[in-house]
Design an enzyme around this catalytic site. Structure first.
Site, PDB file in Angstrom:
ATOM      1  N   TYR A  51      39.361  26.792  45.237  1.00 17.51           N
ATOM      2  CA  TYR A  51      39.480  27.302  46.611  1.00 17.51           C
ATOM      3  C   TYR A  51      38.137  27.210  47.326  1.00 17.51           C
ATOM      4  CZ  TYR A  51      40.732  30.615  50.369  1.00 17.51           C
ATOM      5  OH  TYR A  51      40.983  31.212  51.581  1.00 17.51           O
ATOM      6  N   ASP A  52      37.084  27.757  46.698  1.00 15.14           N
ATOM      7  CA  ASP A  52      35.779  27.819  47.364  1.00 15.14           C
ATOM      8  C   ASP A  52      35.238  26.428  47.669  1.00 15.14           C
ATOM      9  OD1 ASP A  52      36.321  30.333  46.389  1.00 15.14           O
ATOM     10  OD2 ASP A  52      34.333  30.711  45.554  1.00 15.14           O
ATOM     11  N   THR A 101      32.443  45.442  47.102  1.00 16.66           N
ATOM     12  CA  THR A 101      32.799  45.732  48.497  1.00 16.66           C
ATOM     13  C   THR A 101      33.489  44.532  49.164  1.00 16.66           C
ATOM     14  OG1 THR A 101      30.707  44.920  49.431  1.00 16.66           O
ATOM     15  CG2 THR A 101      30.787  47.245  48.734  1.00 16.66           C
ATOM     16  N   VAL A 110      44.173  42.523  47.650  1.00 13.85           N
ATOM     17  CA  VAL A 110      43.963  43.939  47.315  1.00 13.85           C
ATOM     18  C   VAL A 110      44.736  44.892  48.232  1.00 13.85           C
ATOM     19  CG1 VAL A 110      41.785  44.190  48.629  1.00 13.85           C
ATOM     20  CG2 VAL A 110      42.201  45.603  46.622  1.00 13.85           C
ATOM     21  N   SER A 158      47.534  44.536  50.095  1.00 14.26           N
ATOM     22  CA  SER A 158      48.989  44.567  49.861  1.00 14.26           C
ATOM     23  C   SER A 158      49.291  45.074  48.459  1.00 14.26           C
ATOM     24  CB  SER A 158      49.590  43.188  50.102  1.00 14.26           C
ATOM     25  OG  SER A 158      48.899  42.199  49.392  1.00 14.26           O
ATOM     26  N   ASP A 201      34.154  37.210  40.603  1.00 15.16           N
ATOM     27  CA  ASP A 201      34.602  38.059  41.715  1.00 15.16           C
ATOM     28  C   ASP A 201      33.356  38.524  42.489  1.00 15.16           C
ATOM     29  OD1 ASP A 201      37.444  39.822  42.045  1.00 15.16           O
ATOM     30  OD2 ASP A 201      35.670  40.698  42.974  1.00 15.16           O
ATOM     31  N   PRO A 202      33.252  38.187  43.769  1.00 18.53           N
ATOM     32  CA  PRO A 202      32.030  38.554  44.514  1.00 18.53           C
ATOM     33  C   PRO A 202      31.819  40.068  44.541  1.00 18.53           C
ATOM     34  CG  PRO A 202      33.282  36.898  45.715  1.00 18.53           C
ATOM     35  CD  PRO A 202      34.161  37.358  44.589  1.00 18.53           C
TER      36      PRO A 202
HETATM   37  P1  NAD Z   1      49.231  32.592  53.223  1.00 16.77           P
HETATM   38  O1  NAD Z   1      49.304  32.199  51.786  1.00 16.77           O
HETATM   39  O2  NAD Z   1      50.112  33.690  53.687  1.00 16.77           O
HETATM   40  O3  NAD Z   1      49.498  31.331  54.166  1.00 16.77           O
HETATM   41  C1  NAD Z   1      49.189  30.017  53.807  1.00 16.77           C
HETATM   42  C2  NAD Z   1      50.332  29.123  54.281  1.00 16.77           C
HETATM   43  O4  NAD Z   1      50.025  27.758  53.970  1.00 16.77           O
HETATM   44  C3  NAD Z   1      51.657  29.434  53.589  1.00 16.77           C
HETATM   45  O5  NAD Z   1      52.691  29.527  54.542  1.00 16.77           O
HETATM   46  C4  NAD Z   1      51.866  28.256  52.641  1.00 16.77           C
HETATM   47  O6  NAD Z   1      53.228  28.009  52.357  1.00 16.77           O
HETATM   48  C5  NAD Z   1      51.184  27.141  53.421  1.00 16.77           C
HETATM   49  N1  NAD Z   1      50.760  26.023  52.573  1.00 16.77           N
HETATM   50  C6  NAD Z   1      50.063  26.077  51.408  1.00 16.77           C
HETATM   51  N2  NAD Z   1      49.846  24.843  50.949  1.00 16.77           N
HETATM   52  C7  NAD Z   1      50.407  23.979  51.844  1.00 16.77           C
HETATM   53  C8  NAD Z   1      50.521  22.562  51.918  1.00 16.77           C
HETATM   54  N3  NAD Z   1      50.006  21.782  50.977  1.00 16.77           N
HETATM   55  N4  NAD Z   1      51.171  22.021  52.982  1.00 16.77           N
HETATM   56  C9  NAD Z   1      51.702  22.811  53.952  1.00 16.77           C
HETATM   57  N5  NAD Z   1      51.633  24.159  53.928  1.00 16.77           N
HETATM   58  C10 NAD Z   1      50.984  24.722  52.890  1.00 16.77           C
HETATM   59  O7  NAD Z   1      47.708  32.930  53.518  1.00 16.77           O
HETATM   60  P2  NAD Z   1      46.987  33.445  54.849  1.00 16.77           P
HETATM   61  O8  NAD Z   1      46.274  34.685  54.510  1.00 16.77           O
HETATM   62  O9  NAD Z   1      47.922  33.429  55.983  1.00 16.77           O
HETATM   63  O10 NAD Z   1      45.882  32.310  55.042  1.00 16.77           O
HETATM   64  C11 NAD Z   1      45.983  31.313  56.052  1.00 16.77           C
HETATM   65  C12 NAD Z   1      44.708  30.482  56.062  1.00 16.77           C
HETATM   66  O11 NAD Z   1      43.597  31.327  56.385  1.00 16.77           O
HETATM   67  C13 NAD Z   1      44.385  29.801  54.735  1.00 16.77           C
HETATM   68  O12 NAD Z   1      43.845  28.526  54.999  1.00 16.77           O
HETATM   69  C14 NAD Z   1      43.321  30.694  54.149  1.00 16.77           C
HETATM   70  O13 NAD Z   1      42.458  29.981  53.284  1.00 16.77           O
HETATM   71  C15 NAD Z   1      42.606  31.186  55.385  1.00 16.77           C
HETATM   72  N6  NAD Z   1      41.921  32.473  55.149  1.00 16.77           N
HETATM   73  C16 NAD Z   1      42.638  33.629  55.072  1.00 16.77           C
HETATM   74  C17 NAD Z   1      41.970  34.819  54.809  1.00 16.77           C
HETATM   75  C18 NAD Z   1      42.686  36.146  54.743  1.00 16.77           C
HETATM   76  O14 NAD Z   1      42.044  37.137  54.411  1.00 16.77           O
HETATM   77  N7  NAD Z   1      43.959  36.261  55.066  1.00 16.77           N
HETATM   78  C19 NAD Z   1      40.585  34.813  54.595  1.00 16.77           C
HETATM   79  C20 NAD Z   1      39.908  33.601  54.645  1.00 16.77           C
HETATM   80  C21 NAD Z   1      40.587  32.431  54.938  1.00 16.77           C
HETATM   81  N1  UDP Z   2      41.248  43.769  43.587  1.00 19.73           N
HETATM   82  C1  UDP Z   2      41.543  44.917  42.857  1.00 19.73           C
HETATM   83  N2  UDP Z   2      42.834  45.153  42.539  1.00 19.73           N
HETATM   84  C2  UDP Z   2      43.854  44.353  42.909  1.00 19.73           C
HETATM   85  C3  UDP Z   2      43.560  43.182  43.670  1.00 19.73           C
HETATM   86  C4  UDP Z   2      42.233  42.933  43.975  1.00 19.73           C
HETATM   87  O1  UDP Z   2      40.648  45.690  42.514  1.00 19.73           O
HETATM   88  O2  UDP Z   2      45.027  44.678  42.584  1.00 19.73           O
HETATM   89  C5  UDP Z   2      39.845  43.509  43.947  1.00 19.73           C
HETATM   90  C6  UDP Z   2      39.351  42.119  43.592  1.00 19.73           C
HETATM   91  O3  UDP Z   2      38.864  42.092  42.281  1.00 19.73           O
HETATM   92  C7  UDP Z   2      38.266  41.920  44.634  1.00 19.73           C
HETATM   93  C8  UDP Z   2      38.761  42.685  45.850  1.00 19.73           C
HETATM   94  O4  UDP Z   2      39.745  43.601  45.362  1.00 19.73           O
HETATM   95  O5  UDP Z   2      37.059  42.501  44.203  1.00 19.73           O
HETATM   96  C9  UDP Z   2      39.391  41.795  46.915  1.00 19.73           C
HETATM   97  O6  UDP Z   2      40.339  40.990  46.255  1.00 19.73           O
HETATM   98  P1  UDP Z   2      41.330  40.010  47.042  1.00 19.73           P
HETATM   99  O7  UDP Z   2      42.126  39.285  45.999  1.00 19.73           O
HETATM  100  O8  UDP Z   2      42.059  40.761  48.072  1.00 19.73           O
HETATM  101  O9  UDP Z   2      40.394  39.001  47.829  1.00 19.73           O
HETATM  102  P2  UDP Z   2      39.015  38.224  47.519  1.00 19.73           P
HETATM  103  O10 UDP Z   2      38.086  38.753  48.545  1.00 19.73           O
HETATM  104  O11 UDP Z   2      38.540  38.538  46.134  1.00 19.73           O
HETATM  105  O12 UDP Z   2      39.374  36.795  47.679  1.00 19.73           O
END
Ligand code: NAD
Ligand code: UDP
Ligand code: UDP
Length: 319
Positions: free
Chosen positions: A151-152, A216, A193, A195, A279-280
């Site tokens: 992912y990163d 954090t 975390v 949800s 885990d950050p």
């Molecule tokens: P999510 O998992 O709910 O949504 C991602 C969507 O992308 C889903 O509907 C999934 O079916 C679709 N998808 C995955 N792979 C695909 C592919 N190969 N082709 C077409 N569709 C595909 O997650 P989200 O939280 O809504 O995240 C949306 C975007 O925002 C992502 O790119 C994620 O990396 C980025 N983002 C979200 C957060 C957050 O905290 N929610 C933080 C940082 C970045």
């Molecule tokens: N985390 C937790 N319990 C859970 C899910 C996540 O303690 O049931 C922690 C996880 O280890 C991280 C933080 O909550 O330190 C945020 O996790 P999340 O998966 O929401 O997102 P991240 O920022 O790590 O991508």
């Protein structure tokens, strides 16, 4: 081909059936635009966009962004990618492909159409940060071979592609570095975390804290995030970002657990599980740039955002 008689835009949202994408689509439709939602439904669900069927300005296409896509649109928001660690680690090779091949295809599309394209990047590009709070000029501290790397590093490579298409092909790009965002329509089994804790509390199950819970995060409510993305897309062509988008109030994970227990009145126990690899330990955005360029800052405090999110999870089946 630009349309001659219509000033409203036709906007592509990839990942539009997901959590953030479906809220973004709601806002774009409210503003009078047409939206094409492209999603392979890996983590997204049709439930998130059910309410839009019958809207003549909305169209859904089931498609994987790893494959080329030939459509005609005026703007692209590229959100397709699983975002929860549980989901992106389920098929890590596919995660990297989605970020990298997906970016290439969507940038190729933007290049053919000469249209603006916005990338949903992430605070994960900073990894386990040695600089705190994180500013956009920090290059990050990322393990290239760990379980979070798909992912990163996928998202980092996507940023590289965006900036190379900008430098090489003059594509108008916008890169948003999104920090932890939460709200209604997160999947019950999303695994992130906020949800997780709410679902566990509402079901009366143990609350699973990974590590000692002193790590954090800074939690942004979805409505604030969507507003910032739309403002970013509307900036002048010369503004590419990257720009941090998130809430700068920082909380320990154990504080979040306690807040959710207090609000739900649940009698769940806190149980401590091992901290996942890499885990950050801390994360908080410096949002000075977003404040200045987008004239934006988050409005919804954690207290209010959690109430709305808990109400949502009370209204859906938790099975
Ligand atoms: P999510 O998992 O709910 O949504 C991602 C969507 O992308 C889903 O509907 C999934 O079916 C679709 N998808 C995955 N792979 C695909 C592919 N190969 N082709 C077409 N569709 C595909 O997650 P989200 O939280 O809504 O995240 C949306 C975007 O925002 C992502 O790119 C994620 O990396 C980025 N983002 C979200 C957060 C957050 O905290 N929610 C933080 C940082 C970045
Ligand atoms: N985390 C937790 N319990 C859970 C899910 C996540 O303690 O049931 C922690 C996880 O280890 C991280 C933080 O909550 O330190 C945020 O996790 P999340 O998966 O929401 O997102 P991240 O920022 O790590 O991508
Ligand atoms: N592409 C696409 N839709 C388009 C135009 C291109 O999906 O409307 C894809 C195409 O598959 C290509 C990729 O985007 O592989 C990158 O396009 P680009 O023009 O940069 O590269 P090239 O076609 O020269 O390899």
């Amino acid at each position: 081909m630009p349309r001659l008689y219509d000033s409203r835009k036709r906007i592509l949202v990839t990942g539009g059936a997901g959590f953030l994408g479906s809220h973004l689509i709601d806002r774009l439709l409210e503003r009078g635009h047409e939206v094409l939602c492209v999603d392979n439904l890996f983590t997204g669900t049709k439930r998130n966009i059910d309410h839009l069927h019958g809207n003549p300005r909305f169209e859904f296409m089931r498609h994987d962004v790893c494959f080329p896509l030939y459509v005609e649109v005026d703007e692209i928001y590229n959100l397709a990618c699983p975002a929860s660690p549980v989901h992106y680690q389920h098929d890590p090779v596919q995660t990297t492909k989605t970020s990298v091949h997906g970016a290439i295809n969507m940038l190729g599309l933007a290049k053919r159409l000469r249209c603006k394209i916005l990338q949903a990047s992430t605070s994960e590009v900073y990894g386990d940060p040695a600089v705190h709070p994180q500013t956009e000029d920090y290059w990050g501290h990322v393990n290239p071979i760990g379980i979070r790397s798909c992912y990163d590093e996928g998202k980092r490579c996507a940023e590289t592609l965006f900036f190379d298409y900008w430098r090489q092909h003059n594509i108008p790009i916008k890169v948003a570095r999104i920090f932890n965002t939460y709200g209604p329509r997160m999947h019950v089994a999303d695994g992130r975390v906020v949800s997780n804790f709410i679902v566990q509390a509402l079901k009366g199950e143990d609350i699973t804290i990974y590590g000692d819970g002193t790590q954090t995060r800074s939690f942004c409510f979805v409505d604030d995030l969507v507003e910032a993305l739309i403002r970013l897309m509307a900036t002048e062509e010369s503004f590419t970002g990257p720009v941090n988008i998130g809430n700068s109030r920082e909380f320990q994970v154990r504080e979040l657990a306690q807040a959710i227990l207090d609000k739900t009145g649940a009698l769940s126990q806190l149980v401590f599980k091992p901290l996942p690899q890499d885990d950050p330990l801390q994360r908080r955005p410096d949002i000075s740039k977003a404040r200045e360029v987008l004239q934006w800052e988050p409005r919804v405090a954690l207290d209010e955002g959690l109430d709305k999110t808990i109400d949502y999870f009370r209204s859906v089946s938790l099975l």
